[in-house]
Design an enzyme around this catalytic site. Sequence first.
Site, PDB file in Angstrom:
ATOM      1  N   GLY A 215       0.888  -1.161   0.000  1.00 62.93           N
ATOM      2  CA  GLY A 215       0.000   0.000   0.000  1.00 62.93           C
ATOM      3  C   GLY A 215       0.923   1.206   0.000  1.00 62.93           C
TER       4      GLY A 215
ATOM      5  CD  GLU B 228      -1.680   5.710   0.483  1.00 60.82           C
ATOM      6  OE1 GLU B 228      -1.790   4.474   0.677  1.00 60.82           O
ATOM      7  OE2 GLU B 228      -2.193   6.286  -0.507  1.00 60.82           O
ATOM      8  CB  SER B 229       1.251   1.012   4.893  1.00 55.40           C
ATOM      9  OG  SER B 229       1.082   0.138   3.813  1.00 55.40           O
TER      10      SER B 229
ATOM     11  CE1 TYR C 132      -9.852 -10.846  -8.396  1.00 59.07           C
ATOM     12  CE2 TYR C 132      -7.489 -10.432  -8.187  1.00 59.07           C
ATOM     13  CZ  TYR C 132      -8.545 -10.987  -8.868  1.00 59.07           C
ATOM     14  OH  TYR C 132      -8.324 -11.679 -10.029  1.00 59.07           O
ATOM     15  NE  ARG C 133      -7.264  -0.772  -4.203  1.00 58.93           N
ATOM     16  CZ  ARG C 133      -6.136  -0.036  -4.288  1.00 58.93           C
ATOM     17  NH1 ARG C 133      -5.471   0.041  -5.435  1.00 58.93           N
ATOM     18  NH2 ARG C 133      -5.687   0.598  -3.250  1.00 58.93           N
TER      19      ARG C 133
ATOM     20  N   GLY D 296       9.014   4.178  -5.777  1.00 62.26           N
ATOM     21  CA  GLY D 296       8.556   5.574  -5.665  1.00 62.26           C
ATOM     22  C   GLY D 296       8.221   5.923  -4.216  1.00 62.26           C
ATOM     23  CG  ASP D 297       5.210   3.892  -2.391  1.00 61.90           C
ATOM     24  OD1 ASP D 297       4.683   4.908  -2.884  1.00 61.90           O
ATOM     25  OD2 ASP D 297       4.784   2.740  -2.582  1.00 61.90           O
TER      26      ASP D 297
ATOM     27  CG  ASP E  83       4.604  -3.110  -2.683  1.00 60.51           C
ATOM     28  OD1 ASP E  83       4.832  -3.853  -3.644  1.00 60.51           O
ATOM     29  OD2 ASP E  83       3.648  -2.329  -2.630  1.00 60.51           O
TER      30      ASP E  83
HETATM   31  O1  KDG Z   1       3.388   2.239  -4.849  1.00 62.63           O
HETATM   32  C1  KDG Z   1       3.187   0.870  -4.679  1.00 62.63           C
HETATM   33  C2  KDG Z   1       1.708   0.631  -4.639  1.00 62.63           C
HETATM   34  O2  KDG Z   1       1.182   0.812  -5.916  1.00 62.63           O
HETATM   35  C3  KDG Z   1       1.349  -0.750  -4.186  1.00 62.63           C
HETATM   36  O3  KDG Z   1       1.820  -0.957  -2.883  1.00 62.63           O
HETATM   37  C4  KDG Z   1      -0.114  -1.036  -4.195  1.00 62.63           C
HETATM   38  O4  KDG Z   1      -0.992   0.806  -2.985  1.00 62.63           O
HETATM   39  C5  KDG Z   1      -0.977   0.151  -3.988  1.00 62.63           C
HETATM   40  C6  KDG Z   1      -1.830   0.529  -5.085  1.00 62.63           C
HETATM   41  O5  KDG Z   1      -2.895   1.050  -4.801  1.00 62.63           O
HETATM   42  O6  KDG Z   1      -1.472   0.337  -6.235  1.00 62.63           O
END
Ligand code: KDG
Length: 314
Positions: free
Chosen positions: A33, A35-36, A104-105, A256-257, A293
């Site tokens: 994710g 942000e995490s 799957y969100r 990028g994060d 990630d």
């Molecule tokens: O920046 C990496 C994110 O793309 C990955 O962790 C998944 O958060 C995510 C997303 O929504 O794509």
Amino acid sequence: MDVVTLGETMVLFTPVTTSPLRFSAQFEKSIGGAESNVAIALARLGHSVRWISRLGADEFGLYTRNYIRGEGVDTSGVIFDEEHPTAVFFKERRTMQEPKVYYYRKGSAASHMTPDDIREDQIADASYLHITGITPALSNTCRETVEHAIALAKKNSVPIVFDPNIRLKLWSKEEARETLMGIAAQCDIILPGIEEGEILTGAASPEEMSRIFIGQGARLVVVKLGAKGAYYRTEEEEAYVPGIEVPHIVDPIGAGDGFAAGVLSGLLQKRGIREAVMLGNRIGAYALTVAGDVEGYPYREQIEPRSDHTDILR
Ligand code: KDG
């Protein structure tokens, strides 16, 4: 608190072998994710970070919260949602190609975040609020939640860092441009990739797109240029900062994060913008060398060896 961030984290399944996903039989389980990812990278660099979200009141929700909390991130603001599940996503690993992701969100717990999920005291004590363009793409209430967090940050003079993170599986370029330019106009630091900057501003060069963001009120714009490094601009200065050569890229997702975390860490340490961007390049480069990630983000001891530290992490 150094940084507060909010957004969706999903359980991530990565196939053990490289093949089209339909043939993958075994998977490793982790989390992802944007942000995490930033929160975890910052915590490893020694910063205090709070991550706010909604997770399903389910096994994957507990796993995700425990993972992030185990990295030293403050998860006390996480809400467990009894009605909606924790999202999952899958990576498809191919040789000679960037990995693909399958989400799957839809209808997930995080997509039901509302402004009431964020309290003023959770933002007011931070040195920075970090947000990305993924959250407003999840649902209208998520977009309102981001707007609410921005308003609370502004009320408490907390600078806002914005990574557009345009995910075209979630919305169209036009929808992204309209919403994210409105958000960018309220933010202090903008961290677009070069392609994202072009989608948002219509300008193709880092110089021109950063000028547009500064014209809207940003104080610092850092454009990510992949292997070439990054370009930054403030009212006073601009420069290219070369990238770090990574001979074998294992997985670009999460780089990028890592870059955002490195830049923020540099700014929190009052290192000056050029050095902060160099640190961003460095943390991003670490992320490229490991599948997953967050697994590649370094601990501070790895990048700043000190004689009084154990060398177990080097
Ligand atoms: O920046 C990496 C994110 O793309 C990955 O962790 C998944 O958060 C995510 C997303 O929504 O794509």
